[in-house]
Structure formats: C-alpha cells, structure tokens
Design a protein around this motif. Sequence first.
Motif, mmCIF file in Angstrom:
data_model
loop_
_atom_site.group_PDB
_atom_site.id
_atom_site.type_symbol
_atom_site.label_atom_id
_atom_site.label_comp_id
_atom_site.label_asym_id
_atom_site.label_seq_id
_atom_site.Cartn_x
_atom_site.Cartn_y
_atom_site.Cartn_z
ATOM 1 N N PRO A 1 8.561 6.363 8.445
ATOM 2 C CA PRO A 1 8.690 5.828 6.769
ATOM 3 C C PRO A 1 8.244 4.502 6.447
ATOM 4 N N ALA A 2 8.512 3.317 7.096
ATOM 5 C CA ALA A 2 8.000 2.135 6.834
ATOM 6 C C ALA A 2 6.607 2.123 6.639
ATOM 7 N N PRO A 3 5.784 2.226 7.569
ATOM 8 C CA PRO A 3 4.317 2.045 7.287
ATOM 9 C C PRO A 3 3.589 3.255 6.532
ATOM 10 N N ALA A 4 4.297 4.047 5.641
ATOM 11 C CA ALA A 4 3.752 5.093 4.892
ATOM 12 C C ALA A 4 2.669 4.727 3.969
ATOM 13 N N ARG A 5 3.050 3.526 3.426
ATOM 14 C CA ARG A 5 2.273 2.864 2.385
ATOM 15 C C ARG A 5 1.834 1.275 2.743
ATOM 16 N N GLN A 6 0.527 1.168 2.970
ATOM 17 C CA GLN A 6 0.037 -0.183 3.513
ATOM 18 C C GLN A 6 -0.910 -0.664 2.348
ATOM 19 N N PHE A 7 -1.335 -1.787 2.718
ATOM 20 C CA PHE A 7 -2.457 -2.568 1.675
ATOM 21 C C PHE A 7 -3.310 -3.296 2.784
ATOM 22 N N PHE A 8 -4.636 -3.105 2.406
ATOM 23 C CA PHE A 8 -5.715 -3.574 3.403
ATOM 24 C C PHE A 8 -6.689 -4.486 2.570
ATOM 25 N N GLY B 1 -4.368 -6.835 6.670
ATOM 26 C CA GLY B 1 -3.714 -6.507 5.460
ATOM 27 C C GLY B 1 -4.170 -7.375 4.363
ATOM 28 N N SER B 2 -3.390 -6.819 3.021
ATOM 29 C CA SER B 2 -3.763 -7.605 2.051
ATOM 30 C C SER B 2 -2.573 -7.357 0.848
ATOM 31 N N GLY B 3 -2.619 -8.126 0.012
ATOM 32 C CA GLY B 3 -1.898 -7.788 -1.214
ATOM 33 C C GLY B 3 -1.961 -6.754 -2.035
ATOM 34 N N GLN B 4 -1.079 -6.141 -2.979
ATOM 35 C CA GLN B 4 -1.330 -5.045 -3.647
ATOM 36 C C GLN B 4 -2.143 -5.451 -4.749
ATOM 37 N N HIS B 5 -3.197 -4.537 -5.044
ATOM 38 C CA HIS B 5 -3.849 -4.745 -6.395
ATOM 39 C C HIS B 5 -3.568 -3.293 -7.228
ATOM 40 N N SER C 1 -10.225 0.727 -4.423
ATOM 41 C CA SER C 1 -9.732 -0.260 -5.613
ATOM 42 C C SER C 1 -8.852 -1.205 -5.512
ATOM 43 N N CYS C 2 -7.455 -0.292 -5.300
ATOM 44 C CA CYS C 2 -6.318 -1.136 -5.104
ATOM 45 C C CYS C 2 -5.973 -1.653 -3.801
ATOM 46 N N HIS C 3 -6.878 -1.317 -2.696
ATOM 47 C CA HIS C 3 -6.596 -1.841 -1.492
ATOM 48 C C HIS C 3 -5.446 -1.180 -0.539
ATOM 49 N N GLU C 4 -5.191 0.085 -0.986
ATOM 50 C CA GLU C 4 -3.698 0.759 -0.609
ATOM 51 C C GLU C 4 -4.362 2.099 0.243
ATOM 52 N N VAL C 5 -3.591 2.179 1.271
ATOM 53 C CA VAL C 5 -3.405 3.503 1.995
ATOM 54 C C VAL C 5 -2.033 4.156 2.066
ATOM 55 N N ARG C 6 -2.056 5.387 1.541
ATOM 56 C CA ARG C 6 -0.813 6.116 1.786
ATOM 57 C C ARG C 6 -1.252 7.124 2.880
ATOM 58 N N MET C 7 0.000 7.332 3.777
ATOM 59 C CA MET C 7 0.017 8.176 4.830
ATOM 60 C C MET C 7 1.373 9.028 4.795
ATOM 61 N N HIS C 8 1.017 9.952 5.325
ATOM 62 C CA HIS C 8 2.117 11.323 5.634
ATOM 63 C C HIS C 8 1.892 11.917 6.566
ATOM 64 N N GLY C 9 2.762 12.521 7.226
ATOM 65 C CA GLY C 9 2.754 13.504 8.426
ATOM 66 C C GLY C 9 3.835 13.221 9.383
#
Length: 132
Positions: A101-108, A55-59, A88-96
Amino acid sequence: MQLSAEALADTALIEVVRISALPAKRGAPYPGTTVAHWAGSEVADALALIGKLPGSGQHRCGFSPGRSIRAYETSLELVLFEAAFCFSCHEVRMHGPAVPPAPARQFFDADAPQARTLLALFRAEVPGRPTG
C-alpha cells in the motif's frame, strides 16, 4: 521509484497500454489499447529504468495518465502490478498483488533523463506495429 523485490524478480512480460480512460473502480485495469509486449532483456531494462526514476514533488494536473505497464509473472496469467504514468503531474499510480500500500502512489521527476527515456520508449510503441 520504488518497486517491490517480488515485482522485479517475478516479471516475465510487460504489456504497454495506451490509456483511453480512468478505470471504473479502484484496482481495476486502466482501459486502453495494448501497444507493445516487452520480454526478456526489454523487461529487465524497463524495470531498471523505472527503478532509477528520481523522486519529485507533487504537481497538480488532475492525474491524466497516458501510458501504463502491466507486469505479468511467468505463466502470463497473473498481473503482478500495473503502473500508470502521468508525465504532467509527475505521478505514477500502481496496484496489484506485488504492490504494498505505501508505494502505490509515487512522484517522479518527469524532466530527468530516465523519465525522458521511458517516455520515448512509450511513444515509440505504435498500435498495430509488430511488437517483440
């Protein structure tokens, strides 16, 4: 990174997409060119690698993902989830359907060895090159 147990157990094929734009509406597939299909041990290896992304913080970059993966179940008709990665912003967005709902947006941590390996795998896939 968190992936659901259903996604891990049920994924039979991963489609790698070179993203060309953001989707027109929330939950729609990311438009782009399919550059690879991963099956068998490639699926297991990719999901294990993604699951180990620290994990990481948001960029801040405005979320401009370059690649996504679409995970299909055995019949290859249902997309379990799609995950779009922005290194670039260390983010992954998931759907399906396999994404709560909770882990749909994560930072790495995009600088971690696992993230660098994943990015190298993505970059190795070139449109028009035979996949398999």
